[in-house]
Design an enzyme around this catalytic site. Structure first.
Site, PDB file in Angstrom:
ATOM      1  N   LYS A 111       0.832  -1.203   0.000  1.00 62.75           N
ATOM      2  CA  LYS A 111       0.000   0.000   0.000  1.00 62.75           C
ATOM      3  C   LYS A 111       0.864   1.249   0.000  1.00 62.75           C
ATOM      4  O   LYS A 111       0.572   2.227  -0.685  1.00 62.75           O
ATOM      5  CB  LYS A 111      -0.929   0.004   1.223  1.00 62.75           C
ATOM      6  N   LYS A 192      -7.813 -11.247  -6.649  1.00 58.10           N
ATOM      7  CA  LYS A 192      -8.767 -12.007  -5.840  1.00 58.10           C
ATOM      8  C   LYS A 192     -10.051 -11.214  -5.611  1.00 58.10           C
ATOM      9  O   LYS A 192     -10.037  -9.984  -5.610  1.00 58.10           O
ATOM     10  CB  LYS A 192      -8.131 -12.454  -4.525  1.00 58.10           C
ATOM     11  N   LYS A 195     -13.743  -8.033  -0.560  1.00 54.26           N
ATOM     12  CA  LYS A 195     -14.944  -7.357  -0.088  1.00 54.26           C
ATOM     13  C   LYS A 195     -14.807  -5.847  -0.070  1.00 54.26           C
ATOM     14  O   LYS A 195     -15.797  -5.135  -0.012  1.00 54.26           O
ATOM     15  CB  LYS A 195     -15.385  -7.905   1.260  1.00 54.26           C
TER      16      LYS A 195
END
Ligand code: ATP
Ligand code: MG
Length: 326
Positions: A111, A192, A195
């Site tokens: 990140k 992937k 959510k």
């Protein structure tokens, strides 16, 4: 019985990735281990969250765990932030871990290298995760690839603390899932299904309507070969659908390949959609009964009281050892 601990952070709506990659395994583990399953809401706020959405998601997730087959009579269910010891111990663990080792956590590095604006909490959250685990002397923590390093860190912190202050924490182990189905995004099968993904076209939510489930699967990205077999490298979309189908059916990939040997993509996708929709509608029906009942509060009160009692004992030992307070 060994104690196993896990949580799915309420950073987004639960997906079939969360179900197949984690919750479904927990439904089996609950019979083999003394299981603690919590909603890590403090972890969710390492990135910005809408307060109302977060609150409703916490409750939803607990109801979904149960609708998916988690038995509240066997499993200790609780919300992380309702037990203040998690954050308290986390601070102490931060003071027993190093800037260098936190900086080496790949999730943080990824990140950070993308130049994202990162909160201090996102940097130090592995210490909170260590606290979640060490507070309860958990033996086992189920880990996907992305969390392996964090459990390793929890072990290191526990060992370091134990050697400095004397035996205090149980050193936990990561548990690699028996059937680690990795579900990919339907629009971009190179990544992937996640959510916290904003593009819901590639993500099937456990609470999606039947219409949306079918639409998303029918428009999943595939290839132009029109043959159905598993080859993640050259046919990532089809391979992903095969994984989804097999996992929901409880059969292996080879068996699924056999079933669709002579089918075209349209027929195949429709079968995948049927299987997914059937299971999710069953989960949703149970969910509807649970979300509107008093049961959830009763379960969460019990979980909170039990875990506060356990955590307090551990925290008091730690506090005494390091010389805090009177
Ligand atoms: P976020 O985007 O917020 O990181 P996530 O969807 O990656 O959310 P996590 O809370 O990070 O979910 O992961 C919780 C657990 O669910 C982990 O054990 C992880 O391996 C599993 N999991 C999540 N997504 C998938 C997926 N697509 N396939 C298989 N397992 C998954
Ligand atoms: Mg994740």
């Amino acid at each position: 019985m060994e104690r196993l601990l896990t949580g799915l952070k309420p950073s987004g709506e639960l997906t079939i990735g969360s179900y197949l990659g984690s919750i479904k395994q927990m439904v089996e583990y609950q019979n083999e281990y003394e299981t603690f399953m919590f909603v890590p809401d403090l972890h969710a706020i390492t990135v910005s969250q809408d307060p109302q959405e977060l609150k409703s998601r916490i409750r939803k997730n607990i109801a979904l765990y149960i609708a998916c087959g988690i038995n509240p009579e066997k499993v200790t269910l609780y919300i992380q932030s309702e037990n203040l010891y998690h954050a308290n111990l986390s601070w102490i663990l931060e003071c027993n871990s190093y800037f260098g080792e936190m900086s080496r956590m790949t999730q943080f590095k990824d990140k950070h290298s993308k130049g994202e604006n990162i909160t201090t909490g996102l940097f130090t959250y592995p210490a909170l995760m260590a606290s979640d685990i060490l507070l309860y002397d958990a033996d086992l923590v189920p880990v996907g690839k992305d969390q392996k390093q964090h459990v390793e860190l929890a072990r290191n912190i526990a060992e370091r603390f134990n050697s400095k202050y004397g035996e205090t924490f149980k050193v936990p182990s990561g548990l690699i899932p028996k059937t680690g189905a990795k579900i990919k995004d339907l629009v971009d099968p190179s990544k992937k299904m996640s959510k916290s993904e904003e593009n819901y076209k590639g993500t099937i939510l456990l609470l999606d309507s039947e219409k949306d489930i079918r639409k998303k699967i029918m428009s999943a990205v595939t290839d132009s070969d029109n043959k159905i077999y598993f080859d993640e490298e050259n046919k990532p979309g089809i391979s992903n659908l095969l994984t989804i189908y097999s996992s929901f059916k409880g059969i292996n990939i080879k068996e699924s390949e056999k079933i669709f040997e002579n089918s075209n993509y349209g027929t195949f996708k429709k079968e995948v959609a049927d299987v997914v929709a059937t299971k999710l509608l069953e989960i949703q029906e149970k969910y509807q009964n649970i979300i509107n009942s008093d049961l959830i509060d009763k379960i969460l009160d019990e979980g909170r009281d039990k875990t506060i009692k356990l955590a307090k004992e551990k925290y008091e030992i730690v506090r005494k050892k390091i010389g805090l307070g009177r």
